[in-house]
Write an enzyme that holds these catalytic residues in place. Structure first.
Site, PDB file in Angstrom:
ATOM      1  N   HIS A 122    -141.791  55.420 -55.781  1.00 26.06           N
ATOM      2  CA  HIS A 122    -142.284  54.103 -56.145  1.00 26.06           C
ATOM      3  C   HIS A 122    -141.233  53.130 -56.284  1.00 26.06           C
ATOM      4  O   HIS A 122    -140.897  52.312 -56.414  1.00 26.06           O
ATOM      5  CB  HIS A 122    -143.330  53.574 -57.508  1.00 26.06           C
ATOM      6  CG  HIS A 122    -144.562  54.409 -57.298  1.00 26.06           C
ATOM      7  ND1 HIS A 122    -145.241  54.706 -56.011  1.00 26.06           N
ATOM      8  CD2 HIS A 122    -145.060  55.404 -57.818  1.00 26.06           C
ATOM      9  CE1 HIS A 122    -146.467  55.215 -56.336  1.00 26.06           C
ATOM     10  NE2 HIS A 122    -145.922  56.208 -56.915  1.00 26.06           N
ATOM     11  N   ASP A 149    -139.830  52.756 -67.558  1.00 27.57           N
ATOM     12  CA  ASP A 149    -140.517  53.184 -68.481  1.00 27.57           C
ATOM     13  C   ASP A 149    -140.131  55.182 -67.508  1.00 27.57           C
ATOM     14  O   ASP A 149    -141.316  55.509 -67.459  1.00 27.57           O
ATOM     15  CB  ASP A 149    -141.540  53.005 -68.687  1.00 27.57           C
ATOM     16  CG  ASP A 149    -142.955  53.573 -66.802  1.00 27.57           C
ATOM     17  OD1 ASP A 149    -143.741  53.675 -67.258  1.00 27.57           O
ATOM     18  OD2 ASP A 149    -141.938  53.260 -66.004  1.00 27.57           O
TER      19      ASP A 149
END
Ligand code: RIB
Ligand code: CA
Length: 318
Positions: free
Chosen positions: A239, A10
């Site tokens: 991340h 995303d």
């Protein structure tokens, strides 16, 4: 033999860095990149994937899957960490979206093209994975492994007090993936937030004459400002690149078998991920969860991968 992967993402600035690592690493064969709504809306996420691919112009082009909004996206307008377009309004131009195949169909087709040999690296909400498992339940036994970013073992979230973003955005989808018998490894916030990059990171990026260096220099400085303003961190978390390192260097991570589940309610605990770590858990483990990481080695490998991507993206677009 390069490891065959699908990347569901995303973008999202940290997703963009993860794509850059994966698309140029000779140890990975990226068969498909599927966009999912999360850091950006479904249409922005789909356009960002294509725009990043056009900017990176990697040696091998993967299939693309476009995102469709989840059924139960957060009701209130999420304060998007990376801006509404997901890349902090970097305004990347993108030609018309090509081959607009639904992400979940692309996942099913690619997994079925080589049963048992395709790893899915899931960097966003689990919407596409859940839809793929519902579209074609038999693929749960054909996926080699799902390595996914999400959750929090310690119960401290990053989008609410207790929920991590990828769980929060589509909790029922996350629960569907947790329930699937597919081999799964979860890389939670407890691990990804240990790998912090200081401002020196900007000086170690590939030269801006390279396609990768140019793009990273466009998107990363704003990430430092965001982390400082929003969470008071003098540095940035990345991340999603940590999850790519978990695929390339699993030896740098400690994992434990656990049973995980997600709160699918609409209350204060929406997206809260619960892991049973008791000596005698009431349910059998359904995944491996990363509990530790060799921070300095992972940071060094991410830097090394970016430098390599820079070398491979020098000169005119191929
Ligand atoms: O919580 C961090 C995760 O949520 C990362 O994958 C980030 O890109 C967002 O998708
Ligand atoms: Ca992401």
């Amino acid at each position: 033999m390069p490891k065959k992967v699908i990347i569901d993402c995303d973008p999202g600035i940290d997703d963009a860095v993860a794509l850059c690592l994966a698309l140029f690493d000779p140890r990975l064969e990226v068969l498909a990149i599927t966009a999912v709504e999360g850091n950006a809306t479904a249409s922005h996420s789909s356009r960002n994937v294509q725009a990043l691919l056009e900017r990176f112009d990697p040696p091998r082009y993967p299939r693309l899957g476009v995102a469709e909004s989840p059924d139960g996206a957060p009701l209130h307008e999420l304060d998007h960490f990376y801006g509404i377009d997901g890349l902090r309004d970097c305004g990347f131009s993108v030609s018309m979206l090509q081959n607009q195949h639904p992400a979940d169909k692309v996942i099913c087709d690619v997994v079925r093209s080589d049963p048992g040999n395709v790893t899915i690296i899931s960097l966003g909400p689990k919407t596409n994975l859940a839809r793929a498992l519902k579209r074609d339940p038999k693929i749960s036994g054909m996926i080699r492994e799902i390595v996914m970013v999400g959750g929090s073992i310690g119960g401290v979230g990053n989008v609410t007090a207790c929920a991590e973003f990828n769980m929060y955005y589509d909790p029922p989808a996350a629960q569907t993936v947790f329930d699937s018998p597919t081999t799964k490894t979860l890389i939670p916030l407890d691990v990804t937030e240990q790998v912090v990059f200081s401002l020196d990171f900007l000086n170690e990026l590939p030269n801006e004459t390279t396609r990768v260096g140019k793009l990273l220099r466009e998107v990363l400085p704003v990430s430092f400002r965001l982390h400082r303003q929003r969470i008071g961190l003098e540095g940035i978390h990345l991340h999603d690149p940590v999850a790519v390192m978990a695929v390339l260097h699993p030896e740098l991570f400690q994992t434990e078998e656990m049973h995980g589940q997600v709160d699918v309610g609409e209350g204060a605990a929406r997206g809260y991920s619960v892991f049973d770590r008791r000596c005698f858990p009431s349910s059998r483990p359904n995944m491996d969860v990363a509990t530790g990481v060799d921070v300095s080695s992972v940071r060094a490998e991410i830097l090394r991968g970016l430098k390599y991507a820079g070398q491979e993206s020098s000169g005119q677009e191929s």
